[in-house]
Design an enzyme around this catalytic site. Sequence first.
Site, short mmCIF file in Angstrom:
data_model
loop_
_atom_site.label_atom_id
_atom_site.label_comp_id
_atom_site.label_asym_id
_atom_site.label_seq_id
_atom_site.Cartn_x
_atom_site.Cartn_y
_atom_site.Cartn_z
N LYS A 155 28.52 32.34 -121.97
CA LYS A 155 29.49 31.53 -122.71
C LYS A 155 29.29 30.03 -122.44
CE LYS A 155 33.01 35.17 -122.96
NZ LYS A 155 34.46 35.49 -122.85
N TYR A 214 35.10 37.32 -132.93
CA TYR A 214 36.27 37.76 -132.17
C TYR A 214 37.43 38.20 -133.07
CZ TYR A 214 34.32 36.40 -127.64
OH TYR A 214 33.56 36.33 -126.49
N ASN A 238 35.25 32.44 -118.97
CA ASN A 238 34.87 33.43 -117.96
C ASN A 238 33.38 33.81 -117.97
OD1 ASN A 238 35.01 34.91 -120.26
ND2 ASN A 238 36.46 36.43 -119.51
N HIS A 241 30.19 37.41 -121.89
CA HIS A 241 30.78 38.47 -122.71
C HIS A 241 30.00 39.75 -122.42
CE1 HIS A 241 32.20 40.66 -126.27
NE2 HIS A 241 30.94 41.05 -126.42
N GLU A 276 27.85 43.87 -132.53
CA GLU A 276 27.70 42.52 -131.97
C GLU A 276 26.23 42.09 -131.93
OE1 GLU A 276 31.75 43.02 -129.27
OE2 GLU A 276 29.82 42.95 -128.25
P1 IDP Z 1 36.55 41.04 -121.96
O1 IDP Z 1 35.73 39.82 -122.31
O2 IDP Z 1 36.59 41.27 -120.48
O3 IDP Z 1 36.10 42.25 -122.73
P2 IDP Z 1 38.81 40.89 -123.75
O4 IDP Z 1 40.16 41.45 -123.47
O5 IDP Z 1 37.96 41.62 -124.74
O6 IDP Z 1 38.06 40.73 -122.36
O7 IDP Z 1 39.04 39.40 -124.25
C1 IDP Z 1 37.99 38.67 -124.87
C2 IDP Z 1 37.96 37.30 -124.25
O8 IDP Z 1 39.17 36.63 -124.56
C3 IDP Z 1 37.87 37.26 -122.73
O9 IDP Z 1 36.56 37.38 -122.24
C4 IDP Z 1 38.46 35.90 -122.43
O10 IDP Z 1 37.50 34.87 -122.65
C5 IDP Z 1 39.54 35.77 -123.48
N1 IDP Z 1 40.85 36.23 -122.94
C6 IDP Z 1 41.23 37.48 -122.68
N2 IDP Z 1 42.49 37.53 -122.20
C7 IDP Z 1 42.90 36.23 -122.16
C8 IDP Z 1 44.13 35.60 -121.77
O11 IDP Z 1 45.09 36.25 -121.34
N3 IDP Z 1 44.17 34.25 -121.89
C9 IDP Z 1 43.13 33.50 -122.37
N4 IDP Z 1 41.96 34.05 -122.74
C10 IDP Z 1 41.84 35.40 -122.64
MG MG Z 2 36.13 42.64 -124.79
#
Ligand code: IDP
Ligand code: MG
Length: 192
Positions: free
Chosen positions: A64, A104, A167, A170, A181
């Site tokens: 990312k 997304y 974070n 992905h 994807e």
């Molecule tokens: P993942 O990336 O671990 O699969 P997902 O729930 O699919 O997590 O969420 C996609 C992305 O959305 C996350 O990687 C993160 O960047 C963002 N995200 C998820 N939950 C939150 C939140 O509570 N606050 C802000 N961003 C979030």
């Molecule tokens: Mg996810």
Amino acid sequence: MEINRIIQNKKSSVSHLEPDYPLLTSIRDRKTMFIDYSSIKTYFCKKIDIKSTMSTNRTFTMIKPDAVANGHIGSIINDITNAGFKIIALKYTKLTDETAGQFYAVHAERPFYKDLVSFMSSGPIVAAILEKDNAIEDFRKLIGATNPAEAAEGTIRQKYAKSIDANAVHGSDSDENAEIEGNFFFKADERF
Ligand code: IDP
Ligand code: MG
């Protein structure tokens, strides 16, 4: 009369099947029992959808914008290949607001969707298709929890991510999504 009764029974016994079920079509059109074994085989293969029940052993990842900006591309690719993943496709590119929104779209109803889309289009990313036995699960283990504060020691998010929204990486959550994807970024002749 007898043949009509048989046809009626056959129709009701297969009435839960779709109209393209070959035996039903045959009965309706020909008023006789004609079993086309090859079309029945095709029908059932289609219904079972053999491909989607088998693991592809592939996953899709993005490094990312935060991890790219902080100079972690090399270290993250190193961690990925050291963990046994083979790189099938790799691309350094940048999402727009529109393409990040499409990627997304599954999160469109979540409160962080708008921020996620603008973050993911804020700088270049690295996209990749990876291959390994049990790829989806093993890669999710390698990257760690969504929130880096909760990510296990030694995971990519624990080492390189600063916050839940930025974070670092992905990772696909299923074989089906990995395929969707990967297709979002790579054509067939970009995979090796
Ligand atoms: P993942 O990336 O671990 O699969 P997902 O729930 O699919 O997590 O969420 C996609 C992305 O959305 C996350 O990687 C993160 O960047 C963002 N995200 C998820 N939950 C939150 C939140 O509570 N606050 C802000 N961003 C979030
Ligand atoms: Mg996810």
